[in-house]
Design an enzyme around this catalytic site. Structure first.
Site, PDB file in Angstrom:
ATOM      1  CB  CYS A 217      -0.890  -0.005   1.239  1.00 14.10           C
ATOM      2  SG  CYS A 217      -2.243  -1.161   1.105  1.00 14.10           S
TER       3      CYS A 217
ATOM      4  CG  ASP B   5      -3.005  -2.440   9.495  1.00 15.36           C
ATOM      5  OD1 ASP B   5      -2.793  -1.900   8.413  1.00 15.36           O
ATOM      6  OD2 ASP B   5      -2.122  -2.991  10.164  1.00 15.36           O
TER       7      ASP B   5
HETATM    8  N1  EPU Z   1      10.259   1.282   8.742  1.00 12.27           N
HETATM    9  C1  EPU Z   1      11.442   1.913   8.408  1.00 12.27           C
HETATM   10  N2  EPU Z   1      12.434   1.157   7.831  1.00 12.27           N
HETATM   11  C2  EPU Z   1      12.274  -0.177   7.569  1.00 12.27           C
HETATM   12  C3  EPU Z   1      11.067  -0.817   7.924  1.00 12.27           C
HETATM   13  C4  EPU Z   1      10.065  -0.051   8.521  1.00 12.27           C
HETATM   14  O1  EPU Z   1      11.598   3.113   8.626  1.00 12.27           O
HETATM   15  O2  EPU Z   1      13.217  -0.799   7.039  1.00 12.27           O
HETATM   16  C5  EPU Z   1       9.165   2.091   9.341  1.00 12.27           C
HETATM   17  C6  EPU Z   1       7.965   2.181   8.396  1.00 12.27           C
HETATM   18  O3  EPU Z   1       8.148   3.173   7.413  1.00 12.27           O
HETATM   19  C7  EPU Z   1       6.830   2.478   9.345  1.00 12.27           C
HETATM   20  C8  EPU Z   1       7.243   1.709  10.603  1.00 12.27           C
HETATM   21  O4  EPU Z   1       8.644   1.434  10.485  1.00 12.27           O
HETATM   22  O5  EPU Z   1       6.776   3.840   9.643  1.00 12.27           O
HETATM   23  C9  EPU Z   1       6.496   0.409  10.837  1.00 12.27           C
HETATM   24  O6  EPU Z   1       6.649  -0.441   9.707  1.00 12.27           O
HETATM   25  P1  EPU Z   1       6.638  -2.027   9.851  1.00 12.27           P
HETATM   26  O7  EPU Z   1       7.949  -2.536   9.343  1.00 12.27           O
HETATM   27  O8  EPU Z   1       6.229  -2.379  11.231  1.00 12.27           O
HETATM   28  O9  EPU Z   1       5.498  -2.429   8.854  1.00 12.27           O
HETATM   29  P2  EPU Z   1       5.507  -3.551   7.740  1.00 12.27           P
HETATM   30  O10 EPU Z   1       6.163  -4.784   8.237  1.00 12.27           O
HETATM   31  O11 EPU Z   1       5.943  -2.978   6.447  1.00 12.27           O
HETATM   32  C10 EPU Z   1       3.289  -4.700   8.533  1.00 12.27           C
HETATM   33  C11 EPU Z   1       1.972  -4.982   7.896  1.00 12.27           C
HETATM   34  C12 EPU Z   1       1.171  -3.708   7.791  1.00 12.27           C
HETATM   35  C13 EPU Z   1       0.977  -3.146   9.197  1.00 12.27           C
HETATM   36  C14 EPU Z   1       2.347  -2.899   9.841  1.00 12.27           C
HETATM   37  C15 EPU Z   1       2.245  -2.410  11.269  1.00 12.27           C
HETATM   38  C16 EPU Z   1       2.475  -6.831   6.451  1.00 12.27           C
HETATM   39  C17 EPU Z   1       2.609  -7.357   5.066  1.00 12.27           C
HETATM   40  N3  EPU Z   1       2.181  -5.538   6.582  1.00 12.27           N
HETATM   41  O12 EPU Z   1       3.953  -3.814   7.640  1.00 12.27           O
HETATM   42  O13 EPU Z   1      -0.100  -4.071   7.270  1.00 12.27           O
HETATM   43  O14 EPU Z   1       0.285  -1.925   9.109  1.00 12.27           O
HETATM   44  O15 EPU Z   1       3.106  -4.129   9.833  1.00 12.27           O
HETATM   45  O16 EPU Z   1       1.594  -3.336  12.063  1.00 12.27           O
HETATM   46  O17 EPU Z   1       2.594  -7.572   7.416  1.00 12.27           O
HETATM   47  C18 EPU Z   1      -2.054  -3.781   6.067  1.00 12.27           C
HETATM   48  O18 EPU Z   1      -2.344  -4.928   6.427  1.00 12.27           O
HETATM   49  O19 EPU Z   1      -2.846  -3.027   5.441  1.00 12.27           O
HETATM   50  C19 EPU Z   1      -0.728  -3.261   6.358  1.00 12.27           C
HETATM   51  C20 EPU Z   1      -0.238  -2.153   5.831  1.00 12.27           C
END
Ligand code: EPU
Length: 456
Positions: A138, A328
């Site tokens: 997204c 979410d």
């Molecule tokens: N971040 C960084 N650098 C990185 C990784 C993350 O700065 O290398 C930052 C992101 O930009 C954000 C924060 O850390 O501001 C949190 O990101 P996170 O890594 O926790 O999120 P994600 O693993 O990319 C998953 C879910 C998301 C959910 C988030 C938070 C999946 C595929 N996606 O994303 O789900 O919102 O964790 O719980 O597991 C959704 O389901 O619609 C969705 C977006």
């Protein structure tokens, strides 16, 4: 292209490019029952974990969503044989033929999912190399992968940036390490887990995310033979092992989908039983739902959510990592808050740009202002950085129909809910994106009595 890839390519098309449009006539409460199956944010990672095993894995309760089809295609491109099991929603994943990474085929998925980044650890152990195409997912802020790349370098991987993506290699076995994440990122925590379990020696992860989906991934890895302990204060220790077996596992339910339907019941003055939802993983959501005035009943096989029949109350919410209020959950709830009497505040502290969806609600008659300041009880990473990340919602507003376009998965769900609760007929375009995370979305709307037609 093999059939799995064709599947994935079709899924990619319906995720990113389709401009499917739905016409919704609002004003009918959603009443009835829907079932949620395995969590999107666990199932896709559990599928990647199967790459670590020497024997086949069986995953149950896998929803038919396009994110799953994309990962299925990616695993197929790496030689994982995936078949459907006897039970509906059961996948058998056999990694025994994984021998090389087909970069061109992997690149065919560029832009359709963020999961490829999590293939790195397992592939580096298995093949000594990995490739990450440009990542999709997204559009909710920058979504960088710096934590992931830093972590992989710490394990001993060599990272090369190419015009088409990122190539990683491990000239020798990856080594356990000490990692401290600057923020408890879900994806980076999964990256550490999926890499450390087969690395040489022990890994200590500080600042880990501890979402229920991560705990369920740890359950899976333990079933495979991993040694992982979750200590207090966001510390996870992993002792690397030489060999992992396949697993058999029933995936944790999708608490994000459950919360979405709960909010839909509130916003449409309805009554929805969410079969498969459980209390333990939704405690924080249930507290807020109750404060808004929603009524819920916890049953053995699910949770019933309903509107109280009296005016809703405003609330102040701050999204946060687990055990806080999930990012979410806020978008569908914001639609319900437009109906509450008084002023609500939602301070988004996980993503810097997750209020794009409110423009459509404003067009439909909601009174919402978005601010750069941190309007919650504490300052977050985005304060003073020009990100519009606090929303003030004044209600109650009677929403009216409009022509709107879905921006992302959760924002899209909230747009559909807004149209269902509005007066008149709304056209909502780009609804195909919703199938990334909601299984049988239109069938469920029909089962709940929604009045809509889907354009071809
Ligand atoms: N971040 C960084 N650098 C990185 C990784 C993350 O700065 O290398 C930052 C992101 O930009 C954000 C924060 O850390 O501001 C949190 O990101 P996170 O890594 O926790 O999120 P994600 O693993 O990319 C998953 C879910 C998301 C959910 C988030 C938070 C999946 C595929 N996606 O994303 O789900 O919102 O964790 O719980 O597991 C959704 O389901 O619609 C969705 C977006």
């Amino acid at each position: 292209m093999n059939s799995l890839l064709q599947d994935a390519a079709r899924a990619g098309a319906s995720v990113g490019m389709a401009a499917d449009t739905i016409t919704i006539t609002g004003g009918t409460p959603l009443n009835g029952s829907v079932r949620v199956r395995g969590a999107k944010n666990l199932v896709t990672k559990a599928m990647v974990a199967a790459l670590l095993g020497e024997t086949p894995s069986t995953l149950r309760d896998v929803p038919k969503i396009s994110d799953v089809r994309v990962v299925r295609g990616l695993l197929g491109a790496h030689g994982v044989k995936i078949t459907d099991g006897d039970e509906d929603g059961e996948l058998i994943l056999d990694p025994s033929a994984v021998e090389s990474a087909h970069f061109a085929e992997i690149n065919a998925h560029a832009g359709s999912s963020r999961i490829p980044i999590l293939f790195c650890g397992p592939l580096l152990h298995r093949l000594g190399e990995a490739f990450i195409p440009d990542l999709g997912g997204c559009r909710i802020g920058d979504r960088p992968i710096d934590f992931h790349l830093d972590v992989l370098r710490q394990f001993g991987a060599i990272v090369e940036k190419l015009p088409s993506g990122i190539r990683l290699s491990a000239p020798q076995r990856l080594r356990g390490t000490k990692v401290e994440l600057p923020y408890p990122s879900v994806g980076a925590t999964e990256q550490v887990l999926l890499t450390a379990v087969r690395a040489q020696g022990t890994t200590e992860l500080r600042g880990a995310a501890i979402e229920p989906e991560i705990m369920d991934l740890i359950n899976i890895l333990q079933k495979m033979g991993a040694v992982i302990s979750v200590d207090t204060d966001r510390v996870i220790r992993i002792e690397g092992v030489d060999r992992l077996e396949g697993y058999t596992h029933r995936a944790l339910f999708d608490r994000n989908e459950a919360a979405s339907w709960a909010a839909a019941a509130l916003a449409t003055e309805g009554d929805i039983f969410v079969a498969g939802a459980k209390q333990a993983e939704m405690g924080t959501f249930l507290n807020v739902f109750r404060k808004v005035g929603g009524v819920f009943e916890i049953q053995d096989d699910g949770i019933r959510f309903r509107h109280p029949g009296t005016p809703l109350n405003p609330v102040i919410i701050e999204t946060d990592v687990h055990p806080g209020f999930m990012t979410d959950w806020q978008q569908p709830l914001v639609v319900a808050l437009t109906k509450a009497t008084g002023v609500s505040i939602v301070h988004e502290t996980v993503y810097e740009q997750r209020f794009g969806f409110v423009d459509a609600l404003i067009e439909m008659g909601a009174t919402i202002q978005v601010h750069r300041e941190c309007l919650g009880s504490q300052a977050c990473r985005f304060g003073q950085r020009n990100f519009q990340h606090s929303a003030v919602i004044s209600g109650p507003s009677a929403l009216r129909a409009a022509d709107i376009a879905v921006p992302d998965l959760r924002g899209g769900f909230s747009h559909v809910v807004a149209a269902l609760s509005a007066e008149g007929a709304s056209r909502v375009s780009n609804v195909g994106i919703i199938s990334r995370g909601y299984e049988n979305f239109f069938e469920k709307l029909t089962a709940l009595g929604a009045n809509f037609t889907l354009e071809a």
